[in-house]
Design an enzyme around this catalytic site. Structure first.
Site, PDB file in Angstrom:
ATOM      1  CB  SER A  71      -1.738  12.003 -10.030  1.00 12.61           C
ATOM      2  OG  SER A  71      -1.565  11.129 -11.126  1.00 12.61           O
ATOM      3  CE  LYS A  78      -4.355   8.992 -12.137  1.00 11.87           C
ATOM      4  NZ  LYS A  78      -2.923   9.173 -12.453  1.00 11.87           N
ATOM      5  CB  SER A  97       1.030   9.536 -11.556  1.00 13.33           C
ATOM      6  OG  SER A  97       1.151  10.936 -11.440  1.00 13.33           O
TER       7      SER A  97
END
Lengths: 482, 478
Positions: A148, A73, A172
């Protein structure tokens, strides 16, 4: 292909690591419309792959993750590799140091394909607040992949990464895993180092794997879960989880709290009930438990997360790194313009909320009460775990919405997190995995919550669930149909 | 109407640990800008602090020496404010649950100044101004500090200075800080208000930030007290505000008014666990406390050293340690004290010079000289001159000793000198014999002069007495 199969294939030289990395890079290129990557790192990937090929040729011992292509990420600090947090604010930020988890993975021989798209600074539930455009759901590109860590879930679901590391502050990792039909594990707070994770809410953030299967998630977790002297809140390695996945299900007590099912879509409720009935028939014991105050936990979560975010994000002033505005004469003006131009609307909203909640005269009313509720949440779960080993519930009350819905009403988006935030608030490990498909062809997710630092039991139950749900076969049918 | 001052001090002491508060960066004074930094103290995104245990030990030691209550669990908090020298936009400090509470400092008058709390925090970086440009140096960012907050119990600039000097001396004794105001390792904020004499209620206070010298602090307090008194006398109110001392004009100026006061939005630092101090560990630190200045001065007085000299001796720990070593080697305390404070400090007049105490004479050597003095092998004047030279580093002690006769004049020589004095000063002998004791001193002085100061007065006195007695005995002989 599972990580184990890949590992064996590499060892038996059925394919070379470089070939393998190239195939994944090609697949990422083919699925570019998903916008799962903010930027690709082919050179880093091929360098690492070349090294692993040499190690294989030399017969050196290899980690199970050696040569396995993966995504990080874009809020994990990577030395000499752009780390943007999907924000204009860090559009040109190249870190000088590696996050501890990335260091660990590098020593395992991981092959980094690129940095995953996400909600800006991990604030969002749909991966639409990214400054680099929204991520799309591989099951239906008009839908959100969740957020997310949407880039990671979309890439893993589309075969554009074998696994991904995401971060989970209020769901997330689990929410996008649920929307994209893959496995997402949020470890116990303190199980995995946060050093080098660009902080959103420090007391809630935790790095976790997104993978194709429970076993893959367990293998990755076993590698990244270790104490880190650079993170005071990270303490400890337990025994490996992957080895215990096949431990018999018989006698495991699954707690079911009706509160988690209020407001859940019928299809989700049905799929979970069917899955649990199947598991009961295989020896699990279903126990009804009570988890009150879910709505209050959601409010407490947003107060604490925003308060910490406001403090964590105050350092982005554009002076030493990141976006610096060309407008403004004085230092104060320059900082104000840099922040106004650099941050998106959702980030600004949460900074304002957070500063408000901490300001003098409001502290006790907001932050103080939220902390008290957090303590209460820990007690509620501790009591619940007296009568069960894991808790089953939906990951999200609904399936992946169409793109554009979250942006209209931010508070609706916050409500998607009602089933995921309790684990962050109480610091518990939690896992989301697919348990069916909706009539619209979108994945349905089931979530498991476990006792602190008991990822073993959590993964063991999830592995059995995976056997029952047989989601891989469903996925194959759908893919064939397309 | 007469007014009195009420002063409270917030003192920042930089701890001289090897590394910074929350990272492994080395602490060095005056290193090239931004060469003692890492992702943690630069506040780079994602970096996390880890607590320096040595800094905690130093802070607890300070708390113990100041008679504080040591809290078994304290909490680091974030103090949020934006300034370019603060890399994370928050300072990690303590607020609601500090490391220590209470405690006191005793002034020479016996008055106790009570402390509100003592807590740990990190220092900020430094802005360096050049015409048209501002640079940031983060070397200082993250250096461990303790902040010692006194109650408003000081009532004059003199008391404030004495309080601060006492703290400075104590910290140096404990070896936890060099407390150099000129280098910023000791800094102080002054909270000051005035009130009519006898009034129990406190007046409105102002805070003067960042005093970095004793003399500026004295001047700032004097100016600010006069300013507040003048305001009140002319019917105005004192505004609560933050001020700074302006050196060129010798005045204090407003930095921030109350309306613009910062809201620091303190909250517990989520990146650090609460600071738990095992009782055994605290007890071990307590047992390791050195003998503190007041106790030491009292001990010296008991050995016969005058109170003034005792105070001088304990001002710097190195001097006191040296003195103790010398008396352990058998030096007479009174003589050793005089030799240190006299010959050495007369040459080293600057505060810094005195602090950098590095005599070229070993304590054992000082003790040997003292013994020679006791056995009258050296005269006080000789010893003082010789030690003075050697202590000041003008020559080694052995060179100084070589410059003097190793022994006083031989007995035969001395007897001859005495006989000559008796011959030359017959009148003095007569006066002495007729009962004028003072006249004897004339004889002694004559012998000492003739021996060029190398003779031991006591030996001369004994010899002269003996000769005069013999002569009077001779005279009485028929």
């Amino acid at each position: 292909m599972s990580i184990r199969t890949m590992h064996n294939g590499l060892l038996k030289k059925e394919f070379s690591t470089v070939e393998f990395a190239r195939a994944y890079l090609r697949r990422a290129e083919e699925t570019r419309s998903l916008n799962a990557y903010i930027h690709m790192t082919p050179e880093t990937a091929l360098d690492a792959a070349t090294r692993i090929d040499r190690a294989i040729a030399a017969g050196s011992p290899l980690s199970p993750l050696a040569g396995i292509p993966m995504q990080l990420k874009d809020n994990l600090s990577t030395r000499n590799i752009l780390t943007t947090c999907a924000s204009r604010m860090l559009g040109d930020y190249v870190p000088v140091y590696d996050a501890s988890v990335w260091k660990t993975l590098q020593s395992c021989g991981a092959v980094l394909l690129g940095k995953g798209n996400m909600d800006e600074f991990a604030m969002g539930s749909s991966s639409e607040t990214s400054a680099y455009g929204p991520v799309r759901n591989p099951w239906n590109e008009r839908h959100t992949p969740g957020g997310s860590s949407g880039g990671g879930a979309a890439a893993v679901a589309a075969g554009a990464a074998a696994y991904a590391l995401g971060s989970d502050t209020g769901g997330s990792v689990r929410l996008p895993a649920s929307f994209c039909g893959v496995v997402g594990l949020k470890p116990t707070y303190g199980a995995v180092s946060r050093y080098g994770l660009l902080a959103y809410a420090s007391s809630l953030d935790q790095v976790g794997p997104i993978a194709q299967s429970v076993e893959d998630a367990a293998i990755v977790f076993d590698e990244i879960a270790c104490a880190d002297p650079q993170d005071s809140t990270c303490h400890g390695k337990r025994e490996g989880c992957a080895a215990g996945l096949r431990h018999p299900l018989k006698g495991r007590r699954i707690g079911i709290a009706p509160e988690f099912f209020h407001g859940a879509e019928e299809e989700i409720r049905g799929a979970i009930e069917r899955t649990l009935a199947e598991m009961e028939s295989h020896g699990a014991e279903l126990v009804e438990i009570k988890i009150p105050h879910l709505q209050e936990m959601l409010s407490a979560y947003y107060i604490i997360a925003c308060a910490e975010a406001a403090s964590n994000l105050a350092r982005y002033d554009g002076i030493r790194y990141g976006q610096c505005s060309t407008r403004g004469v004085t230092r104060e003006e320059r900082i104000r313009f840099s922040r106004s131009e650099g941050f998106g609307a959702e980030v600004k909203r949460r900074i304002l909320l957070g500063n408000y909640a901490l300001s003098s005269g409001y502290y006790e009313q907001y932050y103080g009460n939220a902390c008290a509720l957090r303590q209460r949440a820990k007690e509620i779960f501790s009591q619940a775990f007296a009568s069960c080993d894991v808790i089953a519930c939906p990951t999200c009350p609904r399936t992946a919405p169409a793109l554009g819905q979250g942006a209209l009403h931010p508070a609706d988006g916050y409500a998607w997190d009602i089933c995921t935030v309790p684990a962050n608030l109480a610091g518990l490990p939690a896992l989301s995995q697919p348990c069916g498909l909706s009539h619209a062809g979108l994945p349905l997710g089931i979530q498991w919550l476990g006792r602190p630092f008991d990822e073993s039991t959590l993964l063991n139950v999830a592995w059995h669930c995976e056997q029952q749900a047989n989601f891989q076969m469903l996925k194959q049918e759908v893919s064939d149909g397309v | 109407m007469e007014y009195e001052l009420v002063i409270g001090l917030e003192t920042h002491v930089e701890l001289s640990t090897a590394t910074k508060m929350f990272c492994g960066c080395e602490v060095t004074f005056a290193a090239a800008p931004n060469t003692r930094c890492c992702p943690v103290c630069l506040g780079l995104p994602g970096a996390l602090p880890t607590l320096n245990q040595q800094a905690v030990a130093s802070a607890v030691t300070a708390g113990l020496a100041l008679h504080c209550q040591i809290n078994p669990v304290s909490v680091m908090e974030r103090k949020n404010y934006i300034y370019p020298d603060l890399a994370k936009a928050y300072q990690i400090s303590q607020h609601r649950h500090p490391l220590c509470r209470g405690g006191y400092v005793t002034l020479r008058s016996g008055k106790r100044i009570h402390l509100q709390q003592l807590h740990m925090e990190e220092d900020a970086g430094k802005l360096v101004y050049e015409p048209g440009r501002v640079y940031i140096d983060y070397n200082r960012g993250g250096i461990p500090l303790i902040e010692i907050v006194s109650l408003p119990e000081l009532s004059s600039a003199e008391e404030a200075c004495e309080y601060l000097e006492t703290l400075q001396r104590l910290m140096r004794y404990l070896g936890i800080s060099d407390c150099k105001m000129q280098e910023g390792s000791l800094r102080c904020d002054v909270n000051l208000s005035v009130r009519p004499v006898g009034c129990a209620q406190l007046g409105m206070r102002t805070e003067i930030k960042n005093m970095n010298s004793f003399s500026y602090m004295r001047k700032a307090i004097a100016y600010e007290a006069q300013r507040q008194i003048a305001l009140l006398r002319s019917g105005f109110a004192v505004e609560q505000e933050t001020r700074r001392y302006d050196v060129p004009s010798g005045t204090t100026r407003v930095m921030r008014s109350k309306e613009n006061a910062q809201d620091y939005r303190y909250f517990p630092e989520p990146d650090l666990l609460p600071v738990s101090l095992p009782g055994q560990w605290v007890n071990a630190l307590r047992a390791d406390l050195p003998e503190l200045p007041d106790a030491r001065a009292a001990r010296y007085e008991a050995l016969g050293v005058s109170p003034a000299i005792a105070q001088e001796l304990v001002r710097f720990r190195a001097v006191a340690d040296y003195f103790d070593a010398a008396i352990r080697c058998g030096a007479s305390p009174v003589f050793a004290a005089k030799m240190l404070i006299g010959p050495y400090f007369e040459a080293k007049t600057g505060e810094q010079e005195r602090e950098a105490f590095s005599p070229c004479v070993y304590p054992e050597q000082l003790a040997q000289v003292c013994k020679k003095l006791d056995t009258h092998a050296l005269s006080p004047a000789q010893a003082k001159a010789m030690l003075g030279q050697a202590l000041r580093g003008e020559c080694t002690l052995s060179q100084a000793l070589a410059g003097l006769p190793e022994h006083p004049p031989e007995q035969g020589v001395l007897e001859e000198l005495c006989r000559k004095a008796l011959r030359d000063h017959g009148d003095a002998v007569q006066s002495y014999l007729s009962g004028k004791e003072k006249a004897f001193q004339v004889l002694v002085g004559a012998v000492l002069r003739a021996a060029q100061g190398k003779a031991d007065p006591q030996a001369v006195r004994t010899l002269l007495k003996q000769m005069v007695d013999e002569r009077s005995f001779d005279k009485n002989k028929p």
